[in-house]
Design an enzyme around this catalytic site. Sequence first.
Site, PDB file in Angstrom:
ATOM      1  N   GLY A  79      60.268  85.476 -61.641  1.00 52.02           N
ATOM      2  CA  GLY A  79      60.787  86.688 -62.263  1.00 52.02           C
ATOM      3  C   GLY A  79      59.775  87.810 -62.165  1.00 52.02           C
TER       4      GLY A  79
ATOM      5  N   GLY B 255      55.962  90.635 -66.424  1.00 49.76           N
ATOM      6  CA  GLY B 255      56.369  91.030 -67.766  1.00 49.76           C
ATOM      7  C   GLY B 255      57.674  90.421 -68.229  1.00 49.76           C
ATOM      8  N   SER B 256      58.261  89.548 -67.412  1.00 48.68           N
ATOM      9  CA  SER B 256      59.550  88.957 -67.787  1.00 48.68           C
ATOM     10  C   SER B 256      59.400  87.785 -68.750  1.00 48.68           C
ATOM     11  CB  SER B 256      60.314  88.498 -66.532  1.00 48.68           C
ATOM     12  OG  SER B 256      59.584  87.507 -65.826  1.00 48.68           O
TER      13      SER B 256
ATOM     14  N   THR C 223      54.568  83.074 -70.744  1.00 49.17           N
ATOM     15  CA  THR C 223      54.899  82.690 -72.119  1.00 49.17           C
ATOM     16  C   THR C 223      55.756  81.429 -72.123  1.00 49.17           C
ATOM     17  OG1 THR C 223      54.772  84.963 -72.925  1.00 49.17           O
ATOM     18  CG2 THR C 223      56.070  83.411 -74.230  1.00 49.17           C
TER      19      THR C 223
ATOM     20  N   ILE D  68      55.471  85.210 -59.894  1.00 50.89           N
ATOM     21  CA  ILE D  68      56.520  86.178 -59.568  1.00 50.89           C
ATOM     22  C   ILE D  68      57.336  85.664 -58.396  1.00 50.89           C
ATOM     23  CG2 ILE D  68      56.992  88.508 -58.710  1.00 50.89           C
ATOM     24  CD1 ILE D  68      54.500  89.462 -60.217  1.00 50.89           C
ATOM     25  N   SER D  69      56.656  85.175 -57.359  1.00 46.18           N
ATOM     26  CA  SER D  69      57.306  84.629 -56.150  1.00 46.18           C
ATOM     27  C   SER D  69      58.543  85.437 -55.784  1.00 46.18           C
ATOM     28  CB  SER D  69      57.638  83.142 -56.329  1.00 46.18           C
ATOM     29  OG  SER D  69      58.188  82.846 -57.595  1.00 46.18           O
TER      30      SER D  69
END
Length: 207
Positions: free
Chosen positions: A37, A40-41, A45, A110-111
């Site tokens: 994603g 910051g998505s 977390t 991120i990919s």
Amino acid sequence: MSAIGNSTNIFWQECQVGKLDRQKLLKQRGCVVWITGLSGSGKSTLACTLGRELHSRGNLAYVLDGDNLRHGLNKDLGFSADDRAENIRRVGEVAKLFADAGLICIASLISPYRKDRDSCRSIIPDSSFIEVFMNMPLELCEARDPKGLYKLARAGKIKGFTGIDDPYEPPHNCEIEIKEEMGVCPSPSAMAGQVVGYLEEKGFLQD
């Protein structure tokens, strides 16, 4: 004799203890949970919350975080398309080894390119590649901007930043999609619970 890549005269060495033996010892099935994603998505977390939840249940998991890996394994790589592809290739190979060891490998990157993620999926056997898409809108990720990277990208100080001047290609057929519900993001524990539920349903968390 055989040749693989740039290496010649190499052979695959089989050992007496195999994947099934390790899984029996750990009482779980090895797999790769690949979290993708925008920056910051909430990928990291979710990865850390999931790792903690699995640990509390007695399951052995390990988090491969994209930023952390760039401090060591991938510190020689930049953010060009070729370097991004090599970054994902290396992480995919490491994740494969963790899964073969019987661990639940949580890869958080991120990919951005679909073909690179699909290449990783292709090397993980037995339907053990679980793609988790953090489907959060760019506006939300940019508003969070926990590392201040979107601000730098908007100012032109970072080039090739995913979501700004480089594309993110969402999955076509991910196993799990996490998104806002009525404009509200799920809590970290709820997101982790969604993944744990999938792992339970598919038999990865064996008693």
